[in-house]
Structures are given as structure tokens and as C-alpha cells.
Design a protein around this motif. Structure first.
Motif, PDB file in Angstrom:
ATOM      1  N   ARG A 296       0.971  -1.070   0.222  1.00 40.14           N
ATOM      2  CA  ARG A 296      -0.275  -0.264  -0.083  1.00 40.14           C
ATOM      3  C   ARG A 296       0.924   1.520   0.137  1.00 40.14           C
ATOM      4  NH1 ARG A 296      -4.528  -1.567   4.395  1.00 40.14           N
ATOM      5  NH2 ARG A 296      -5.274  -3.554   3.779  1.00 40.14           N
ATOM      6  N   GLY A 297       1.965   1.222   0.202  1.00 37.28           N
ATOM      7  CA  GLY A 297       3.196   2.162  -0.155  1.00 37.28           C
ATOM      8  C   GLY A 297       4.423   1.821   0.029  1.00 37.28           C
ATOM      9  N   MET A 298       5.402   2.406  -1.062  1.00 38.01           N
ATOM     10  CA  MET A 298       6.451   2.872  -0.738  1.00 38.01           C
ATOM     11  C   MET A 298       7.498   4.104  -0.596  1.00 38.01           C
ATOM     12  SD  MET A 298       6.657   0.706  -3.884  1.00 38.01           S
ATOM     13  CE  MET A 298       8.823  -0.208  -3.896  1.00 38.01           C
ATOM     14  N   PHE A 299       8.143   4.325   0.230  1.00 35.50           N
ATOM     15  CA  PHE A 299       8.848   5.462   0.217  1.00 35.50           C
ATOM     16  C   PHE A 299      10.544   5.690  -0.111  1.00 35.50           C
ATOM     17  CE2 PHE A 299       5.756   7.447   3.631  1.00 35.50           C
ATOM     18  CZ  PHE A 299       4.680   6.353   3.530  1.00 35.50           C
ATOM     19  N   ILE A 300      10.874   6.482  -1.217  1.00 36.16           N
ATOM     20  CA  ILE A 300      12.279   6.159  -0.863  1.00 36.16           C
ATOM     21  C   ILE A 300      13.209   6.944  -0.434  1.00 36.16           C
ATOM     22  CG2 ILE A 300      14.076   6.886  -3.150  1.00 36.16           C
ATOM     23  CD1 ILE A 300      10.810   6.589  -4.747  1.00 36.16           C
ATOM     24  N   TRP A 301      14.242   6.055   0.143  1.00 32.65           N
ATOM     25  CA  TRP A 301      15.390   7.541   1.067  1.00 32.65           C
ATOM     26  C   TRP A 301      16.395   7.304   0.293  1.00 32.65           C
ATOM     27  CZ3 TRP A 301      15.842   7.422   5.620  1.00 32.65           C
ATOM     28  CH2 TRP A 301      17.279   8.375   6.460  1.00 32.65           C
ATOM     29  N   THR A 302      16.550   8.456   0.201  1.00 31.25           N
ATOM     30  CA  THR A 302      15.776   9.847   0.509  1.00 31.25           C
ATOM     31  C   THR A 302      15.942  10.540  -0.458  1.00 31.25           C
ATOM     32  OG1 THR A 302      16.466  11.413   2.476  1.00 31.25           O
ATOM     33  CG2 THR A 302      18.618   9.959   1.032  1.00 31.25           C
ATOM     34  N   PRO A 303      15.193  11.599  -0.114  1.00 34.03           N
ATOM     35  CA  PRO A 303      15.213  13.059  -0.888  1.00 34.03           C
ATOM     36  C   PRO A 303      16.802  13.946  -0.732  1.00 34.03           C
ATOM     37  CG  PRO A 303      14.017  13.712   1.686  1.00 34.03           C
ATOM     38  CD  PRO A 303      14.374  11.913   0.731  1.00 34.03           C
ATOM     39  N   PHE A 304      17.232  13.789  -0.129  1.00 31.39           N
ATOM     40  CA  PHE A 304      18.840  14.585  -0.481  1.00 31.39           C
ATOM     41  C   PHE A 304      20.240  13.805   0.620  1.00 31.39           C
ATOM     42  CE2 PHE A 304      15.405  17.447   1.597  1.00 31.39           C
ATOM     43  CZ  PHE A 304      15.749  16.975   3.198  1.00 31.39           C
TER      44      PHE A 304
END
Ligand SMILES: *[C@@H]1O[C@H](CO)[C@@H](O)[C@H](O)[C@H]1NC(C)=O
Ligand SMILES: *[C@@H]1O[C@H](CO)[C@@H](O)[C@H](O)[C@H]1NC(C)=O
Ligand SMILES: *[C@@H]1O[C@H](CO)[C@@H](O)[C@H](O)[C@H]1NC(C)=O
Ligand SMILES: *[C@@H]1O[C@H](CO)[C@@H](O)[C@H](O)[C@H]1NC(C)=O
Ligand SMILES: *[C@@H]1O[C@H](CO)[C@@H](O)[C@H](O)[C@H]1NC(C)=O
Ligand SMILES: *[C@@H]1O[C@H](CO)[C@@H](O)[C@H](O)[C@H]1NC(C)=O
Length: 580
Positions: free
Chosen positions: A526-534
Motif C-alpha cells: 500500500r505504499g513505498m517510501f524512497i530513501w532519500t530526498p537529498f
């Protein structure tokens, strides 16, 4: 996020020999004397003096006021075609399910900086990086990307990626500078996260808040940290304050980040300072684990209580697991298959089974440790532990390979003095990243990050295994995944840095595999979070390892951010596959 802890040996969320070699402590000064009453400004100054006692003062960023969003913001010119057209996957007809969370992920110590501002107290990281600089590659988290002051522009830059959610962590010592129950709460600390959360919400980005991402207040470290069961109450007090303050705006909560890495390594960080009375590095993870599980479950109980009293909004809460189910080195070897299961028990099951199944540890772990080492839960405790997660969250970067320890499995399991005990996996990094046929399992990440290979071709298989082993009615969330581009730190020019091909391939391959896992394997992802924006402060590797979708110029006074090509690749994937 984890990173290479010991450059030559360990580690990652995917690879942690539990009996890892203890870092031999150079001369490091004693932790500060615990403060258990009074809690005056002088007491706080004393804690900071202990951080700075070796003559390395805490520094401030060049920018020390909150920057407003830019009126003329633009992502800049679009990059050229990245992959040849023939590679366009035939996933183009597939969609992610309604409500899918698409986000990026950060952690307080790694991005905030401003460590001594707003009345914050020191954490174990401030202490160790200042007192034993080699532990943090000679750097400190004093400034890192200065998110504390630059978050508004950063949210603007991330919003341009189309994310609908952002996962961040709250720094315990920013809310409670001394950490303990009964010690003062910092209104300035609370206000910072109010503003941060408001800025996300204003931009249509759903906040996901983690209570603990490894930044133990130094004052609690001095009292044993998570090796001391009394931290359960301190954590619950902190959690309760945070839930009440933000519980109307934040609807998705995480108690702990990567409990295995924390208990196996950072619970006794700095070095073995919190290990007392015959406890060593082999045993300490199993003293930490029950305390952490109990702290998690108690905070969840507090959260659910506040929800049912109508004091905060109804939301959901879980814990971000780490660990994995490795591939057997030799698929035809029964022993290698067994050791792969054992690794999954010790790395993932240690926390997942009590919380998601039945309040017990996996049998292989109970067989290894008597209750005098690994505290068993009472029935009453089990009642609050089992089911203390509304969904299954995991930082799933990659899988590795498991090979039986030299000398054989039986000999190892029955000998507590065997160096491979209790997991009994061969800890040679070569055998953890290649198979019996001699081939590696995937492209390697930055060589400083010995734990990580691109194994995206195996992630569907892993997700299937996971959803059968720990089924959760709330579905699965991949709360972190990402990749260190090899040698990026050595590249001097932006034109070399911004074409981050291995990271972009990893992310696109993973995302497309996830799309197939959802649509073909019917996995409830149900969701995916990328490590990392910067790029940021990667713990022991500090700024020497790069995970960012944006480059940060750490030599520029404004810590200038520049998009890498992976940023656009991910944006375009979600433009195509996210339901509008
Ligand atoms: C936006 O405005 C600032 C200050 O007015 C200027 O320095 C910057 O170059 C402008 N940026 C763009 C992308 O036009
Ligand atoms: C991808 O293409 C192959 C070959 O045409 C086909 O068998 C497969 O079903 C397609 N997959 C999807 C998800 O469309
Ligand atoms: C554990 O914490 C309690 C409360 O802070 C403290 O009284 C006790 O001394 C601590 N134990 C150790 C071994 O530090
Ligand atoms: C850790 O302590 C246990 C129990 O005292 C002992 O059996 C074991 O050999 C020790 N391990 C190491 C690596 O020192
Ligand atoms: C980083 O900033 C410094 C100082 O402004 C500049 O000299 C250098 O070229 C920049 N590096 C990159 C990769 O942009
Ligand atoms: C502030 O900017 C200068 C360059 O103007 C740089 O040398 C210095 O490291 C910066 N300080 C911090 C804390 O980033």
C-alpha cells in the motif's frame, strides 16, 4: 537509514552478523553523570559540555533563519531521455491501488542540524561524533543539510516530484532535552514539528511520523539506554506527549525505526559504554530487544487509548522492521536453506513474531537463550504486544545470501563459544553476496556500503514470502528503499554526479517489480517510501555515502541542492502509474 557501519565488515538493514565484532574503543571519555532531578539550564549546559569536552565545539549553519518558499521556484529544464525506448516496460497499463502512499523518507539526526538550538538536548550521536570523531568519519550531525531552517524550500523541491506523503522522524531530545519521564518538555522543540507538519499539510503531503530513529537522549544512554528496562516508561511518556501534540494532524505513526540495527549496534553506542555486568555484544541485542518491544507495545496502547478517548484523530500505527529472508548459498543444500530460515528468524522474526503473531520469539531464538538472558513476556505482556501494529512496515532495501558457517550447522548451534553462534551463518561478505555458482546476486552499491547489492529481481519473491509469513490486515508498506551510487563521493562535477544511473535503475526496477507484485501476485502493498530526498548524514559514513535523489553541496554556504536524474525517473514512474 543504515549504512556501512564498519567499513570492512558489517552491515546494513540487510546484513548484520549479530555477534558482530565489537569496535575496540579508543580512549573515550566517560558518559555524562545522569541527571535525574532538577533539570536546570545548568544541567543541560553540563550535558553539552560533555559533548564538547574533547575540544570540538558544536557549530551552526550559515543559514540560521527559516527560509521561505521561493516565489519563482521551478524544477529547471527537463532531463533528456534516460533509458533507450526499447526498455520501456510493458507495465504501462498497470496502476497502483487507490490511496497508495508514494513518498520519501528522512530521519532527524540525518537532516535537521541545529542540534544545540531551540533548547534541544544532546543525543548519543552528538556525543560520539564529537568525542570520538573517527566513529562518524570525522564529521558531526551539527549542520548536515540544515533541514531545521531550510525545510520549507525542501518541501517545495520534493513536492515537485509529486509525492503524496513524507516520512520523517521526531528527535526525542528536541522534545525532552533530558529524555526522562518527569523532565521538562521543550515548547520550542514541539513548535518546530508543528511548523514542519503544517508545511507538509499545506502542500497536500501526508505526514508520516516516526518517534524513534536511533537518537537516544544522552542522559538516558548514561542510565543504560535500551539495556535498562526503565526506558519503557520514559519512551511512553515521550510518545504520549508527541501523540497529544500532533495526533490531530498526523494519522500514520511509526514507533521505532529498524529495531534490529538499533539493538544489534546502536543500543550500546557509544561502543560498549552501556554494557554492564557480564553483558557483551553477543548478548546485548537480546537484552535490548524485549525492552524495545515492550516500549513499542506500550506506546501503541497509549496511542489507541488516546484515540478511543477522542483526544486525537483515528489513525494507524506500526513499527519499521528491518531484516530479510536471504537466498540459500547453495539451493540444493538443506543446511544452507535452514541457515537462511535462521537468519530470517534472528533478523526479522525477533521483532515480527512477537508483534505480528503471538507474543513469542521464534523457536530458534528461544532455544538459544535462556530466560535469564532473553526475557520472556508474561501472558499479560503478550496481550499488549501481539497485534500492536496496524500494518506491516519494512525497510526492504535488498536481500542477501546465507551460507552455513564453517564447521557445519549442528556443531555451531550447540557451541555458544563458536564465533558464528547463534545465527551460524558464514559472515564472509563474499558468501553473503554471491552464490554457489560463483555469480554475485546483483550489482554492488558504493564499495563503502558492503551490505548492499541491487537485488530488485528478487524483491517480488521476498514480498510473497513476507505476506505469507506475517500477514497483516493493514497491508504492507515499504517504508525505506534506496541505493548508494558507487563512488559518487569521488565525483567533483555536477555533470558527473547528476547522472546517477545505478540508483535510477535500482529504483525503477524495484518500482516496476512492485507494480507486478501488486497486479499479478496480488500482494497487498500500500505504499513505498524512497530513501532519500537529498544526500545527508549517513551515520558512521556521514556525508561519504550518497543515497540522495538530490545532490547537496556541503561546501557551499547555502548547502545548495541539485536534482539528480533519479528524481525525474521516479516522478515520471508515479505520474504514469499512480491513480489520479
Ligand atoms: C529566483 O529569484 C532569486 C532571487 O530573486 C534569484 O536569485 C534566482 O536566480 C531566481 N531563480 C530562478 C530559477 O529564476
Ligand atoms: C508483458 O508482455 C508479455 C509478452 O507480451 C506478456 O506475456 C505479459 O503478460 C505482459 N505483462 C503485462 C503485465 O502486461
Ligand atoms: C536504570 O534506570 C533507572 C531509572 O532511570 C536508574 O535508577 C537505574 O540506575 C538504571 N540502571 C542502570 C544499571 O543504569
Ligand atoms: C558473551 O558472554 C557469554 C556469557 O557470558 C559468553 O558465553 C560468550 O562467550 C561471550 N561472547 C563473546 C563474543 O565474548
Ligand atoms: C560546491 O560549492 C563550491 C562553493 O560554492 C563550489 O566551488 C563547487 O564547485 C560546488 N561543487 C559542485 C559539485 O557543484
Ligand atoms: C559556511 O560557508 C562557508 C563558505 O562561505 C564554509 O566554508 C563553511 O563551512 C560554512 N559553514 C557551515 C557550518 O556550513
Amino acid at each position: 537509514m543504515w549504512s556501512a557501519l564498519l567499513r570492512t565488515t558489517v552491515l546494513s538493514a540487510v546484513l548484520i552478523p549479530i555477534a558482530y565484532a565489537q569496535i575496540s574503543p579508543p580512549d573515550f571519555p566517560p558518559l555524562p553523570v545522569p541527571i535525574t532531578s532538577g533539570y536546570t539550564q545548568t544541567d543541560l549546559d553540563q550535558l553539552w559540555q560533555s559533548v564538547e569536552q574533547n575540544g570540538i565545539p558544536v557549530v551552526k549553519a550559515n543559514i540560521t533563519r527559516v527560509l521561505e518558499p521561493l516565489a519563482n521556484f521551478s524544477v529547471g529544464p527537463e532531463p533528456p531521455r534516460f533509458r533507450p525506448a526499447y526498455l520501456q516496460a510493458n507495465t504501462s497499463g498497470l496502476r497502483l491501488p487507490e490511496g497508495f502512499l508514494y513518498g520519501v523518507s528522512t530521519a532527524a539526526t540525518q537532516v535537521e542540524g541545529a542540534v544545540k538550538e531551540g533548547g534541544r538536548g544532546p543525543s548519543s550521536w552528538d556525543w560520539i561524533c564529537h568525542n570520538v570523531p573517527s566513529t562518524c568519519s570525522g564529521e558531526t550531525p551539527d549542520v548536515t543539510v540544515n533541514e531545521y531552517y531550510q525545510y520549507k524550500q525542501d518541501i517545495q523541491r520534493v513536492k515537485a516530484m509529486g509525492v503524496n506523503t513524507f516520512s520523517f522522524s521526531i528527535a526525542w531530545p528536541r522534545i525532552l532535552p533530558f529524555g526522562s519521564k518527569g523532565s521538562p518538555v521543550s515548547e520550542k522543540g514541539l513548535k518546530f514539528y508543528d511548523d514542519f507538519i503544517d508545511e507538509l499539510v499545506k502542500n497536500g503531503i501526508e505526514p508520516v511520523a516516526t518517534l524513534f530513529h536511533w537518537d537516544t537522549p544522552i542522559n538516558l544512554m548514561s542510565q543504560g539506554g535500551f539495556l535498562n528496562r526503565s526506558i519503557v516508561e520514559d519512551f511512553n511518556n515521550y510518545a504520549s506527549i508527541v501523540f497529544q501534540r500532533y495526533g490531530k494532524k498526523v494519522k500514520t505513526w511509526i514507533t521505532f525505526n529498524e529495531p534490529l540495527v538499533y539493538c544489534a549496534i546502536y543500543a550500546t553506542f557509544p561502543f560498549d559504554a552501556t554494557q554492564k555486568g557480564g553483558v557483551n555484544a553477543t548478548l546485548s541485542p537480546f537484552i535490548c530487544a524485549p525492552n524495545l518491544i515492550e516500549a513499542h507495545a506500550t506506546a501503541v496502547q497509549t496511542y489507541r487509548g488516546l484515540v478511543s478517548q477522542g483526544k486525537i484523530a483515528k489513525g494507524k500505527i506500526s513499527i519499521k522492521h528491518d531484516g530479510q529472508k536471504p537466498l540459500p548459498f547453495d539451493p540444493d543444500s538443506e543446511s544452507d536453506r535452514e541457515v537462511a530460515d535462521r537468519v530470517a528468524d534472528f533478523y526479522l522474526g525477533l521483532f515480527s513474531q512477537p508483534i505480528h503473531v503471538d507474543g513469542n520469539y521464534p523457536q530458534s531464538i528461544e532455544d538459544s537463550f535462556p530466560p535469564s538472558v532473553l526475557r520472556r513476556f508474561t501472558d499479560e505482556e503478550k496481550d499488549i504486544i501481539k497485534g500492536s501494529a496496524d500494518f506491516y512496515a519494512i525497510d526492504a532495501y535488498a536481500v542477501t545470501v546465507a551460507k552455513t558457517a564453517p564447521g557445519g550447522l549442528e556443531a555451531c548451534i550447540s557451541d555458544v563459544n563458536n564465533v558464528y553462534w547463534p545465527v551460524c551463518q558464514d559472515t564472509n561478505p563474499v558468501t553473503q553476496h554471491s552464490r554457489v555458482n560463483g555469480w554475485p546476486i546483483g550489482a554492488t552499491a558504493d564499495p563503502a556500503n558492503t551490505g548492499l547489492s541491487d537485488t530488485t529481481q528478487h524483491m517480488r519473491e521476498f514480498l510473497k514470502w513476507l505476506s505469507e509469513k506475517y500477514p497483516s490486515p493493514g497491508g504492507i508498506y515499504i517504508t525505506e528503499f534506496g541505493f548508494t551510487e558507487p563512488f559518487e563521493v569521488l565525483l567533483p562535477e555536477l555533470y558527473q554526479i547528476t547522472w546517477d544511473e545505478r540508483r535510477a535503475n535500482y529504483l525503477l526496477d524495484y518500482l516496476n517489480e512492485a507494480l507486478l507484485a501488486i497486479n499479478e501476485d496480488k500482494i497487498d502493498l500500500r505504499g513505498m517510501f524512497i530513501w532519500t530526498p537529498f544526500d545527508n548524514f549517513e551515520w558512521r559514513s556521514a556525508t561519504q555515502q550518497k543515497y540522495g535523489l538530490q545532490h547537496v553541496n556541503f561546501s557551499a554556504p547555502g548547502l545548495d541542492r541539485t536534482y539528480k536524474i533519479s528524481f525525474f525517473q521516479v516522478r515520471d514512474f508515479f505520474r504514469e502509474h499512480l491513480l489520479k
